[in-house]
Design a protein around this motif. Structure first.
Motif, PDB file in Angstrom:
ATOM      1  N   PRO A 155      26.464  24.909  41.149  1.00  0.00           N
ATOM      2  CA  PRO A 155      27.524  25.481  41.685  1.00  0.00           C
ATOM      3  C   PRO A 155      28.865  25.773  40.343  1.00  0.00           C
ATOM      4  O   PRO A 155      29.608  26.519  40.539  1.00  0.00           O
ATOM      5  CB  PRO A 155      28.068  24.906  42.740  1.00  0.00           C
ATOM      6  CG  PRO A 155      26.801  24.029  43.235  1.00  0.00           C
ATOM      7  CD  PRO A 155      25.870  23.976  41.891  1.00  0.00           C
ATOM      8  N   VAL A 156      28.798  24.737  39.748  1.00  0.00           N
ATOM      9  CA  VAL A 156      29.756  24.536  38.450  1.00  0.00           C
ATOM     10  C   VAL A 156      29.519  25.192  37.266  1.00  0.00           C
ATOM     11  O   VAL A 156      30.194  25.521  36.479  1.00  0.00           O
ATOM     12  CB  VAL A 156      30.220  23.061  38.332  1.00  0.00           C
ATOM     13  CG1 VAL A 156      30.899  22.359  39.679  1.00  0.00           C
ATOM     14  CG2 VAL A 156      29.144  22.290  37.862  1.00  0.00           C
ATOM     15  N   TYR A 220      28.702  18.504  32.967  1.00  0.00           N
ATOM     16  CA  TYR A 220      28.472  18.426  34.464  1.00  0.00           C
ATOM     17  C   TYR A 220      27.229  17.644  35.030  1.00  0.00           C
ATOM     18  O   TYR A 220      26.455  17.186  34.368  1.00  0.00           O
ATOM     19  CB  TYR A 220      28.287  20.026  35.019  1.00  0.00           C
ATOM     20  CG  TYR A 220      26.835  20.377  34.624  1.00  0.00           C
ATOM     21  CD1 TYR A 220      25.658  20.466  35.652  1.00  0.00           C
ATOM     22  CD2 TYR A 220      26.411  20.754  33.203  1.00  0.00           C
ATOM     23  CE1 TYR A 220      24.687  20.909  35.231  1.00  0.00           C
ATOM     24  CE2 TYR A 220      24.929  21.289  33.073  1.00  0.00           C
ATOM     25  CZ  TYR A 220      24.069  21.330  34.181  1.00  0.00           C
ATOM     26  OH  TYR A 220      22.863  21.655  33.846  1.00  0.00           O
ATOM     27  N   ALA A 221      27.178  17.235  36.176  1.00  0.00           N
ATOM     28  CA  ALA A 221      26.209  16.341  37.130  1.00  0.00           C
ATOM     29  C   ALA A 221      26.297  16.818  38.404  1.00  0.00           C
ATOM     30  O   ALA A 221      27.384  17.103  39.016  1.00  0.00           O
ATOM     31  CB  ALA A 221      26.361  14.972  36.889  1.00  0.00           C
ATOM     32  N   GLY A 222      25.357  16.777  39.126  1.00  0.00           N
ATOM     33  CA  GLY A 222      25.052  17.111  40.484  1.00  0.00           C
ATOM     34  C   GLY A 222      23.859  16.711  41.316  1.00  0.00           C
ATOM     35  O   GLY A 222      22.898  16.514  40.534  1.00  0.00           O
ATOM     36  N   HIS A 236      28.358  18.720  43.315  1.00  0.00           N
ATOM     37  CA  HIS A 236      28.281  18.861  41.774  1.00  0.00           C
ATOM     38  C   HIS A 236      29.799  18.896  41.215  1.00  0.00           C
ATOM     39  O   HIS A 236      30.732  19.152  41.743  1.00  0.00           O
ATOM     40  CB  HIS A 236      27.855  20.137  41.503  1.00  0.00           C
ATOM     41  CG  HIS A 236      26.235  20.379  41.586  1.00  0.00           C
ATOM     42  ND1 HIS A 236      25.489  20.469  40.620  1.00  0.00           N
ATOM     43  CD2 HIS A 236      25.686  20.466  42.728  1.00  0.00           C
ATOM     44  CE1 HIS A 236      23.886  20.748  41.298  1.00  0.00           C
ATOM     45  NE2 HIS A 236      24.266  20.351  42.419  1.00  0.00           N
ATOM     46  N   HIS A 237      29.603  18.343  39.973  1.00  0.00           N
ATOM     47  CA  HIS A 237      31.020  17.887  39.332  1.00  0.00           C
ATOM     48  C   HIS A 237      31.035  18.327  37.761  1.00  0.00           C
ATOM     49  O   HIS A 237      29.972  18.284  37.118  1.00  0.00           O
ATOM     50  CB  HIS A 237      31.474  16.524  39.390  1.00  0.00           C
ATOM     51  CG  HIS A 237      32.901  16.407  38.862  1.00  0.00           C
ATOM     52  ND1 HIS A 237      34.093  16.743  39.236  1.00  0.00           N
ATOM     53  CD2 HIS A 237      33.258  15.897  37.302  1.00  0.00           C
ATOM     54  CE1 HIS A 237      35.067  16.452  38.452  1.00  0.00           C
ATOM     55  NE2 HIS A 237      34.466  15.957  37.295  1.00  0.00           N
ATOM     56  N   GLY A 238      31.975  19.273  37.306  1.00  0.00           N
ATOM     57  CA  GLY A 238      31.857  19.553  35.932  1.00  0.00           C
ATOM     58  C   GLY A 238      33.251  19.400  35.323  1.00  0.00           C
ATOM     59  O   GLY A 238      34.335  19.512  35.977  1.00  0.00           O
ATOM     60  N   ARG A 239      33.224  19.193  33.996  1.00  0.00           N
ATOM     61  CA  ARG A 239      34.613  18.964  33.373  1.00  0.00           C
ATOM     62  C   ARG A 239      34.659  20.005  31.816  1.00  0.00           C
ATOM     63  O   ARG A 239      33.707  19.642  31.242  1.00  0.00           O
ATOM     64  CB  ARG A 239      34.773  17.577  32.533  1.00  0.00           C
ATOM     65  CG  ARG A 239      36.161  17.465  32.244  1.00  0.00           C
ATOM     66  CD  ARG A 239      36.069  16.286  30.962  1.00  0.00           C
ATOM     67  NE  ARG A 239      35.341  16.909  29.782  1.00  0.00           N
ATOM     68  CZ  ARG A 239      35.230  16.146  28.776  1.00  0.00           C
ATOM     69  NH1 ARG A 239      35.098  14.954  28.746  1.00  0.00           N
ATOM     70  NH2 ARG A 239      34.593  16.780  27.968  1.00  0.00           N
ATOM     71  N   LEU A 240      35.290  21.054  32.187  1.00  0.00           N
ATOM     72  CA  LEU A 240      35.497  21.764  30.913  1.00  0.00           C
ATOM     73  C   LEU A 240      36.605  21.207  29.625  1.00  0.00           C
ATOM     74  O   LEU A 240      37.750  20.812  30.217  1.00  0.00           O
ATOM     75  CB  LEU A 240      36.224  23.278  31.214  1.00  0.00           C
ATOM     76  CG  LEU A 240      36.302  24.464  30.006  1.00  0.00           C
ATOM     77  CD1 LEU A 240      34.997  24.437  29.127  1.00  0.00           C
ATOM     78  CD2 LEU A 240      36.712  25.606  30.716  1.00  0.00           C
ATOM     79  N   ASP A 241      36.241  20.745  28.922  1.00  0.00           N
ATOM     80  CA  ASP A 241      37.080  20.014  28.009  1.00  0.00           C
ATOM     81  C   ASP A 241      38.418  20.308  27.642  1.00  0.00           C
ATOM     82  O   ASP A 241      38.677  21.704  27.443  1.00  0.00           O
ATOM     83  CB  ASP A 241      36.387  19.659  26.431  1.00  0.00           C
ATOM     84  CG  ASP A 241      37.078  19.071  25.491  1.00  0.00           C
ATOM     85  OD1 ASP A 241      37.591  17.870  25.921  1.00  0.00           O
ATOM     86  OD2 ASP A 241      37.348  19.462  24.376  1.00  0.00           O
ATOM     87  N   ARG A 271      37.155  22.054  44.268  1.00  0.00           N
ATOM     88  CA  ARG A 271      38.547  21.378  43.977  1.00  0.00           C
ATOM     89  C   ARG A 271      38.597  21.599  42.633  1.00  0.00           C
ATOM     90  O   ARG A 271      37.614  21.081  41.715  1.00  0.00           O
ATOM     91  CB  ARG A 271      38.483  19.889  44.374  1.00  0.00           C
ATOM     92  CG  ARG A 271      39.780  19.093  44.171  1.00  0.00           C
ATOM     93  CD  ARG A 271      39.570  17.705  44.648  1.00  0.00           C
ATOM     94  NE  ARG A 271      40.807  16.787  44.387  1.00  0.00           N
ATOM     95  CZ  ARG A 271      41.371  16.404  43.304  1.00  0.00           C
ATOM     96  NH1 ARG A 271      40.549  16.338  42.172  1.00  0.00           N
ATOM     97  NH2 ARG A 271      42.333  15.592  43.291  1.00  0.00           N
ATOM     98  N   THR A 272      39.654  22.195  41.853  1.00  0.00           N
ATOM     99  CA  THR A 272      39.906  22.176  40.570  1.00  0.00           C
ATOM    100  C   THR A 272      41.364  21.807  39.978  1.00  0.00           C
ATOM    101  O   THR A 272      42.226  22.018  40.632  1.00  0.00           O
ATOM    102  CB  THR A 272      39.846  23.801  40.320  1.00  0.00           C
ATOM    103  OG1 THR A 272      38.493  24.260  40.722  1.00  0.00           O
ATOM    104  CG2 THR A 272      39.884  23.924  38.590  1.00  0.00           C
ATOM    105  N   ARG A 273      41.169  20.591  38.999  1.00  0.00           N
ATOM    106  CA  ARG A 273      42.526  20.155  38.567  1.00  0.00           C
ATOM    107  C   ARG A 273      42.355  20.107  37.207  1.00  0.00           C
ATOM    108  O   ARG A 273      41.309  20.048  36.412  1.00  0.00           O
ATOM    109  CB  ARG A 273      42.705  18.582  39.030  1.00  0.00           C
ATOM    110  CG  ARG A 273      42.567  18.454  40.677  1.00  0.00           C
ATOM    111  CD  ARG A 273      43.861  18.903  41.157  1.00  0.00           C
ATOM    112  NE  ARG A 273      43.900  18.776  42.639  1.00  0.00           N
ATOM    113  CZ  ARG A 273      43.290  19.511  43.681  1.00  0.00           C
ATOM    114  NH1 ARG A 273      42.805  20.620  43.285  1.00  0.00           N
ATOM    115  NH2 ARG A 273      43.555  19.231  44.906  1.00  0.00           N
ATOM    116  N   ASP A 274      43.717  20.286  36.452  1.00  0.00           N
ATOM    117  CA  ASP A 274      43.710  20.413  34.939  1.00  0.00           C
ATOM    118  C   ASP A 274      43.373  19.183  34.448  1.00  0.00           C
ATOM    119  O   ASP A 274      43.587  18.067  35.049  1.00  0.00           O
ATOM    120  CB  ASP A 274      45.063  21.076  34.363  1.00  0.00           C
ATOM    121  CG  ASP A 274      46.144  20.183  34.981  1.00  0.00           C
ATOM    122  OD1 ASP A 274      46.864  19.572  34.202  1.00  0.00           O
ATOM    123  OD2 ASP A 274      46.692  20.369  36.202  1.00  0.00           O
TER     124      ASP A 274
END
Length: 446
Positions: A155-156, A220-222, A236-241, A271-274
């Motif tokens: 999903p991410v 990412y991981a999920g 799932h969770h992802g982080r765009l640097d 849920r998206t946070r900077d």
């Protein structure tokens, strides 16, 4: 520092003879070829236009026609607790029609035919292609590790296959199925290869914020869990640097109600946070989508509602362009700042009248309450919108040949009309047509 791609290529060249000699490498291999013929046109209506990236000329119609061949070799694994394998995919395209005045920017627009130059500001290419390569390891039958070019389905980060050639990402990835019903996956993405790209070193970024050279990676991981045939969950969770952290939760329930009847419902939340340098500014976005549906024989009816609860759009990884929320559609994603969307969808299976393989999907979507007055500079296209509205109407017809020499030959006709109302200037009025013919060949079965 050594180039990891060169090291991978050298390892493959040195190790392939030993791998090929291993039992299982070729015995369990698959070799498939997909021919895809794709025509796509966009007719801009009312005062809407697009700008030719080569000449700067304003146009109201663009169209492209191309043929693609996607050849995929997926090896099996060598025997033992540590199995080794190799996947190779060759992707090649040929322009059949589309002059400089009609071809899009090979980015958002049509995106079938690439233009020369890093910024897609050159003439359309007559032919183009690339090769995806991935080395893979299997541990104890239930864990797979790979490095190279991959098409994640999270999903991410969901690699797009909505144009002539599919998108891929380069990096390291894992997948584990140790527990029944539970699938764990994740990875670290170093670069992307777009749908019309001819290389694998594309900068990462977001669909609505553009690409960023400062974003070094996407991690990412999920977990996906299927309880039984009725209940399915995804987290799932992802982080765009230096851009954002994004968490996605899916829940889906399907319940048979009797002979030919069924009920389904589902919920999707993002849920998206900077994070880090916050290259797109402050982001505090909560987006969710819920649906209820009923099937009765060959008929299916679905009602969906989506909300974007923030002064920024619901954004996602660069050019993945897939249906993350239920109301993502052919032309619009219905993901604008503060937007509320309703969708009604109808499906019909013509097998009920003696035409198996023929399917119809009709959808109508309406979005309201678009307000971009408080968006940050990274989403400047929304800043002048206070009361935006729009709608889209889709008709999708597909037919799959069921038997004979042409079995699995697929024809698709996708038509969509999109209109913007109020002061919604971030999207255009467009009538879009896609004609797609696909013929898959499994060469292991010939």
């Amino acid at each position: 520092m050594h180039n990891p791609v060169r090291l991978l290529s050298l390892s493959i060249a040195l190790g392939l003879p030993a791998l090929a000699a291993g039992e299982g490498f070729f015995d369990d291999a698959q070799l498939k070829v997909l021919n895809r013929n794709f025509y796509m046109s966009q007719d801009f209506r009312n005062d809407s236009r697009f700008r030719n990236p080569q000449t700067g000329e304003s146009k109201h119609f663009r169209a492209e026609w191309a043929h693609g061949v996607i050849a995929t070799f997926e090896s099996g694994f060598t025997p033992g607790p540590l199995g080794v394998g190799l996947d190779v995919r060759g992707l090649f395209g040929w322009k059949l029609d589309g002059g400089d005045g009609r071809v899009g920017d090979s980015n958002a627009g049509n995106g079938l035919i690439p233009r020369r130059g890093y910024n897609f500001d050159g003439k359309p290419k007559d032919d183009f292609g690339k090769v995806d390569v991935a080395l893979k390891l299997r541990l104890f039958e239930d864990t797979e590790l790979r490095y190279g070019d991959h098409r994640p389905a999270s999903p991410v980060i969901n690699a797009s296959d909505t144009r002539l050639l599919p998108q891929s990402f380069r990096g390291a990835f894992f997948r584990n199925t140790s527990i029944k019903g539970l699938t764990l996956e994740g990875g670290k993405v170093e670069s992307g290869s777009d749908r019309s790209a001819t290389a694998h070193n594309g900068d990462l970024g977001t669909a609505y914020g553009g690409r960023f050279k400062d974003a070094d990676d996407f991690i990412y991981a999920g977990a996906d869990y299927r309880y039984d045939e009725r209940f399915f969950f995804r987290l799932h969770h992802g982080r765009l640097d230096d851009v954002w952290n994004q968490t996605a939760f899916y829940a889906d329930w399907r319940q048979p109600l009797g002979e030919g009847l069924g009920f389904n419902t589902g919920f999707k939340y993002f849920r998206t946070r900077d994070t880090g340098k916050s290259l797109l500014g402050d982001i505090d976005n909560d987006s969710w989508s819920a649906h209820v549906g009923l099937t009765a024989g060959a008929h299916a009816l679905t009602l969906t509602h989506t909300r974007i609860d923030d002064d920024s759009p619901f954004d996602y990884l660069w050019n993945t362009w897939d249906f993350f929320l239920n109301t993502g559609s052919q032309i619009s994603d219905f993901n604008n700042p503060n937007e509320r969307t309703w969708m009604l969808r109808y499906d019909y299976d013509f097998a009920a009248v003696g035409l198996p393989g023929l399917m119809l999907i009709a959808r109508y979507l309406r979005g309201t309450d678009i307000d971009g007055s408080k968006v940050g500079p990274g989403y400047a296209a929304y800043q002048n919108i206070r009361d935006g509205r729009h709608w889209e109407r889709d008709f999708w017809l597909s037919y799959v040949v069921q038997s004979g020499p042409a079995r699995d030959l697929t024809f698709k006709v996708l038509h969509a009309s999109h209109r913007a109302n109020g002061d919604h200037t971030a999207e255009a009025d467009i009538d879009e047509l896609r004609l797609i013919v696909e013929y898959p060949l499994d060469l292991r079965q010939l």
